[in-house]
Scaffold this active site. Sequence first.
Site, PDB file in Angstrom:
ATOM      1  N   GLU A 156       3.224   4.458  -4.276  1.00  0.00           N
ATOM      2  CA  GLU A 156       2.111   5.170  -4.898  1.00  0.00           C
ATOM      3  C   GLU A 156       1.093   5.656  -3.871  1.00  0.00           C
ATOM      4  O   GLU A 156       0.354   6.602  -4.114  1.00  0.00           O
ATOM      5  CB  GLU A 156       1.410   4.262  -5.909  1.00  0.00           C
ATOM      6  CG  GLU A 156       0.797   3.012  -5.279  1.00  0.00           C
ATOM      7  CD  GLU A 156       0.101   2.104  -6.281  1.00  0.00           C
ATOM      8  OE1 GLU A 156       0.002   2.491  -7.463  1.00  0.00           O
ATOM      9  OE2 GLU A 156      -0.347   1.013  -5.878  1.00  0.00           O
TER      10      GLU A 156
ATOM     11  N   MET B  53       4.526   0.325  -6.770  1.00  0.00           N
ATOM     12  CA  MET B  53       3.218  -0.039  -6.230  1.00  0.00           C
ATOM     13  C   MET B  53       3.256  -0.164  -4.709  1.00  0.00           C
ATOM     14  O   MET B  53       4.281  -0.514  -4.132  1.00  0.00           O
ATOM     15  CB  MET B  53       2.735  -1.358  -6.836  1.00  0.00           C
ATOM     16  CG  MET B  53       2.243  -1.246  -8.264  1.00  0.00           C
ATOM     17  SD  MET B  53       1.657  -2.853  -8.875  1.00  0.00           S
ATOM     18  CE  MET B  53       1.022  -2.374 -10.487  1.00  0.00           C
ATOM     19  N   GLY B  54       2.108   0.077  -4.095  1.00  0.00           N
ATOM     20  CA  GLY B  54       1.990  -0.025  -2.643  1.00  0.00           C
ATOM     21  C   GLY B  54       0.985   0.977  -2.129  1.00  0.00           C
ATOM     22  O   GLY B  54       1.285   2.164  -2.035  1.00  0.00           O
ATOM     23  N   ARG B  55      -0.229   0.507  -1.809  1.00  0.00           N
ATOM     24  CA  ARG B  55      -1.291   1.415  -1.374  1.00  0.00           C
ATOM     25  C   ARG B  55      -1.107   1.831   0.081  1.00  0.00           C
ATOM     26  O   ARG B  55      -0.951   3.006   0.392  1.00  0.00           O
ATOM     27  CB  ARG B  55      -2.655   0.740  -1.551  1.00  0.00           C
ATOM     28  CG  ARG B  55      -3.841   1.592  -1.137  1.00  0.00           C
ATOM     29  CD  ARG B  55      -5.138   0.813  -1.288  1.00  0.00           C
ATOM     30  NE  ARG B  55      -5.283   0.287  -2.629  1.00  0.00           N
ATOM     31  CZ  ARG B  55      -5.722   0.996  -3.664  1.00  0.00           C
ATOM     32  NH1 ARG B  55      -6.070   2.254  -3.500  1.00  0.00           N
ATOM     33  NH2 ARG B  55      -5.816   0.448  -4.856  1.00  0.00           N
TER      34      ARG B  55
ATOM     35  N   ASP C 241       2.031  -7.304  -3.213  1.00  0.00           N
ATOM     36  CA  ASP C 241       2.024  -6.272  -2.168  1.00  0.00           C
ATOM     37  C   ASP C 241       2.603  -6.788  -0.856  1.00  0.00           C
ATOM     38  O   ASP C 241       3.017  -5.997  -0.003  1.00  0.00           O
ATOM     39  CB  ASP C 241       0.598  -5.771  -1.923  1.00  0.00           C
ATOM     40  CG  ASP C 241       0.056  -4.977  -3.099  1.00  0.00           C
ATOM     41  OD1 ASP C 241       0.869  -4.369  -3.813  1.00  0.00           O
ATOM     42  OD2 ASP C 241      -1.167  -4.972  -3.299  1.00  0.00           O
TER      43      ASP C 241
ATOM     44  N   LEU D 268       4.824  -3.538 -15.002  1.00  0.00           N
ATOM     45  CA  LEU D 268       6.038  -4.321 -15.228  1.00  0.00           C
ATOM     46  C   LEU D 268       6.508  -5.027 -13.965  1.00  0.00           C
ATOM     47  O   LEU D 268       7.045  -6.133 -14.023  1.00  0.00           O
ATOM     48  CB  LEU D 268       7.150  -3.406 -15.758  1.00  0.00           C
ATOM     49  CG  LEU D 268       6.899  -2.785 -17.133  1.00  0.00           C
ATOM     50  CD1 LEU D 268       8.015  -1.811 -17.482  1.00  0.00           C
ATOM     51  CD2 LEU D 268       6.795  -3.872 -18.195  1.00  0.00           C
ATOM     52  N   GLN D 269       6.298  -4.400 -12.806  1.00  0.00           N
ATOM     53  CA  GLN D 269       6.803  -4.992 -11.568  1.00  0.00           C
ATOM     54  C   GLN D 269       6.046  -6.250 -11.155  1.00  0.00           C
ATOM     55  O   GLN D 269       6.526  -7.017 -10.326  1.00  0.00           O
ATOM     56  CB  GLN D 269       6.765  -3.966 -10.440  1.00  0.00           C
ATOM     57  CG  GLN D 269       5.393  -3.413 -10.135  1.00  0.00           C
ATOM     58  CD  GLN D 269       5.439  -2.051  -9.465  1.00  0.00           C
ATOM     59  OE1 GLN D 269       6.022  -1.899  -8.404  1.00  0.00           O
ATOM     60  NE2 GLN D 269       4.826  -1.057 -10.078  1.00  0.00           N
ATOM     61  N   ARG D 270       4.876  -6.466 -11.725  1.00  0.00           N
ATOM     62  CA  ARG D 270       4.134  -7.668 -11.355  1.00  0.00           C
ATOM     63  C   ARG D 270       4.026  -8.693 -12.484  1.00  0.00           C
ATOM     64  O   ARG D 270       3.469  -9.773 -12.286  1.00  0.00           O
ATOM     65  CB  ARG D 270       2.736  -7.300 -10.860  1.00  0.00           C
ATOM     66  CG  ARG D 270       1.741  -6.913 -11.921  1.00  0.00           C
ATOM     67  CD  ARG D 270       0.410  -6.557 -11.276  1.00  0.00           C
ATOM     68  NE  ARG D 270      -0.641  -6.357 -12.260  1.00  0.00           N
ATOM     69  CZ  ARG D 270      -1.789  -5.737 -12.000  1.00  0.00           C
ATOM     70  NH1 ARG D 270      -2.007  -5.259 -10.799  1.00  0.00           N
ATOM     71  NH2 ARG D 270      -2.703  -5.599 -12.931  1.00  0.00           N
TER      72      ARG D 270
ATOM     73  N   THR E 223       0.033 -12.240  -3.631  1.00  0.00           N
ATOM     74  CA  THR E 223       0.006 -10.789  -3.806  1.00  0.00           C
ATOM     75  C   THR E 223       1.416 -10.228  -3.744  1.00  0.00           C
ATOM     76  O   THR E 223       2.152 -10.478  -2.788  1.00  0.00           O
ATOM     77  CB  THR E 223      -0.873 -10.085  -2.753  1.00  0.00           C
ATOM     78  OG1 THR E 223      -0.706  -8.667  -2.872  1.00  0.00           O
ATOM     79  CG2 THR E 223      -0.539 -10.510  -1.333  1.00  0.00           C
TER      80      THR E 223
END
Length: 313
Positions: A141, A84-86, A40, A197-199, A38
């Site tokens: 995010e 990204m990042g919940r 994340d 794009l980041q993943r 992941t």
Amino acid sequence: IRYFFYNGGNDSMDTCNKISKFMQKAGYECRVMGVPKTIDNDLYATDHCPGYGSAAKYVATATMEVYHDARVYDTPMVCVLEVMGRNAGWLTAATALAAYKGAGPDLIYLPEIVFDMDKFIADCKKVYEKSNGKLIVAVSEGIKDKDGKYISEYGSDLAKMKDSFGHAQLGGVGQVLANVLKKELGCKARAIEFSLLQRCAAHWASKTDVEEAFMAGRKAVQFAVEGITDHMVAYERTVKDGKYECNYVLVNLSEVANTEKKIPREWINADGTGLTQDFIDYALPLIEGESKPPIEDGLPRFAKLKKVLYKAD
């Protein structure tokens, strides 16, 4: 089927744990192993996760490129980078690596810190006025206010939608904040969402990350063949002769399932708008080296796997 390997993050490890428990309850002999993956980087009980080093390398590099592009012109330039990042800000924190090299965001906002809009505006005005109209902000995010409301919900219905795991579908916080800054600062403000794009930027993968990811899968198979089940392969960081090393250890799936690892508060500066040297020291070894993909006609050549359906006897 006597061996089952599940590759993924928090929700995947929860599923893997449930499958393992089901197999045991049914009395069916099957060795179940979790393999972390992941970007994340929020899996519990592992120093870091496969995929994070490469994604962090891309995020930091893209941030540096935005920084230099924003300084080409003499006119004011405000950029809000959405990463990204919940619930955990590991990826957004990677923009601090760009700042470490002198070409990063002025302010960084992570989910670990409650977001205050008034403070955000004041922070941005201070930097904007001091830097002659240049301002770069990086935001996760998943940042929320004191009431637990996603900031993306301030200007969008997107966060009210749910994904397949029942989580709020995030995205759009960059534009929300860019609109706020446009109004408050009276200048053009651009939102840049790194999005997928980041993943998937395999062209700029970390060699360290690729090699460790390969070993994680290899170790999972090795452990399973040795008779181990109901575990996940985890990374354990050590330092030998001043150099970073990664060891591979086992963690019970029940310890990992649906448990998140967030950035330690002491790795975030007192003002909540940046990272400390502790994070830089943690992340730098993970982005080392370049994994060069095969090139054909000037473009990456991707492997195409043939799907073969298993037919039971």
